[in-house]
Design an enzyme around this catalytic site. Sequence first.
Site, PDB file in Angstrom:
ATOM      1  N   HIS A 233      -7.257  -6.223   0.153  1.00  0.00           N
ATOM      2  CA  HIS A 233      -6.143  -5.323   0.416  1.00  0.00           C
ATOM      3  C   HIS A 233      -5.389  -5.793   1.658  1.00  0.00           C
ATOM      4  O   HIS A 233      -5.964  -5.906   2.738  1.00  0.00           O
ATOM      5  CB  HIS A 233      -6.673  -3.904   0.636  1.00  0.00           C
ATOM      6  CG  HIS A 233      -5.600  -2.866   0.719  1.00  0.00           C
ATOM      7  ND1 HIS A 233      -4.916  -2.422  -0.387  1.00  0.00           N
ATOM      8  CD2 HIS A 233      -5.077  -2.192   1.772  1.00  0.00           C
ATOM      9  CE1 HIS A 233      -4.036  -1.501  -0.033  1.00  0.00           C
ATOM     10  NE2 HIS A 233      -4.109  -1.352   1.278  1.00  0.00           N
TER      11      HIS A 233
ATOM     12  N   ASP B 202      -9.289  -6.459  -4.064  1.00  0.00           N
ATOM     13  CA  ASP B 202      -8.820  -5.262  -3.354  1.00  0.00           C
ATOM     14  C   ASP B 202      -9.846  -4.136  -3.456  1.00  0.00           C
ATOM     15  O   ASP B 202     -10.139  -3.635  -4.544  1.00  0.00           O
ATOM     16  CB  ASP B 202      -7.476  -4.796  -3.918  1.00  0.00           C
ATOM     17  CG  ASP B 202      -6.744  -3.851  -2.976  1.00  0.00           C
ATOM     18  OD1 ASP B 202      -7.400  -2.960  -2.389  1.00  0.00           O
ATOM     19  OD2 ASP B 202      -5.522  -3.999  -2.817  1.00  0.00           O
TER      20      ASP B 202
ATOM     21  N   SER C 159       0.827  -1.204   0.000  1.00  0.00           N
ATOM     22  CA  SER C 159       0.000   0.000   0.000  1.00  0.00           C
ATOM     23  C   SER C 159       0.869   1.265   0.000  1.00  0.00           C
ATOM     24  O   SER C 159       1.673   1.449  -0.901  1.00  0.00           O
ATOM     25  CB  SER C 159      -0.961  -0.042   1.191  1.00  0.00           C
ATOM     26  OG  SER C 159      -1.987   0.895   1.063  1.00  0.00           O
TER      27      SER C 159
END
Length: 344
Positions: free
Chosen positions: A164, A130, A44
């Site tokens: 995610h 995600d 991320s």
Amino acid sequence: MALSVSDRLLHCLVLSVCCTSIHAVPRLASYNVDGAKVSVSGISSGACMATQYHVVHSREVMGAGIIAGAPFMCSGGLAATALGTCMMTPTRISVTALEAITSSGALFGNVDATYHMRNDRVFIFDGTRDSVVNPVAGQKVAQYYSHYMTSSHIKTVFNINAEHGMPTLNYGGACDQLNSKTYLNNCNYSAAFQLLNHIYGGLQAPNSKIQANGQLLQFNQADFFHLALPSAYSMDNVGYIYVPSGCANKQHKCKLHVAFHGCKMGRMFVGEEYVRHAGYDEVGDLNNIIILYPQVISTATNPQGCWDWFGYTGSLFATNKGFQMTAVRRMVSRIMGSSSSVLG
């Protein structure tokens, strides 16, 4: 309002305990590291930081692992662009424009010459489920890097049903669910091994029975900030380093990998969950790879505890003059000590 004597004594005691705890954290040590075997990765915001560090210091970095990230300078220094174009609607990302920004940065000496990336290796992962970073962003990362290296050096994994987070071999929540407490996803897939193996090649793979037998050590990140406290740039006083059993005695040359955690994944939010369970330590122990885990904290300008990929520390955030970039490079330099032929 004036403090009473007892209040002043208590205040001094608290300050003393805090200062003692900070100074009690040991200095980062140096190890026997191969200067040609330094790599980075992240998840991320950490993936965006890994890309930044790789591009800016490509003369010193041989590869990068990007998990749910965005291309170099995607945000343009704007939080709105980071949250909008880069994360939600990446089809709007102009890779050509980002390549022009990179070339300009190299021309003015803010990033290393891009030809240093020509032989590097890059691993890119985006889960199909995600919901935080649109998986198309990974395609844009691949498109960006393809301008600087051959396609055979770029490995993309876009077909795993993952939400995610950091995909692990056997730790964390369900792979296809958003595990917002730790962002560690049990996917029966070690992203740490896959990216490290793509970067270095020929690594020994971990299995569910293998445990990391090296040392996970804390170190004082304040050593790497000369003009202000780490918190001024949203960085913790404490960082982590994993030293494999085969690297502790410094008799053999080891590799060095920098793993950047994601938003809400630093020590402040999850304790040692990421540094112990993301999967890097086991791979590092089996293959003599030292893992550096620098740490970011939550501040007024960075409440989510993200790495700076959108300019909250200033306009030079994605250059060799950026405060976080400089601090991490100093950490790398310390670890490498006199064994490095590159770092001063």
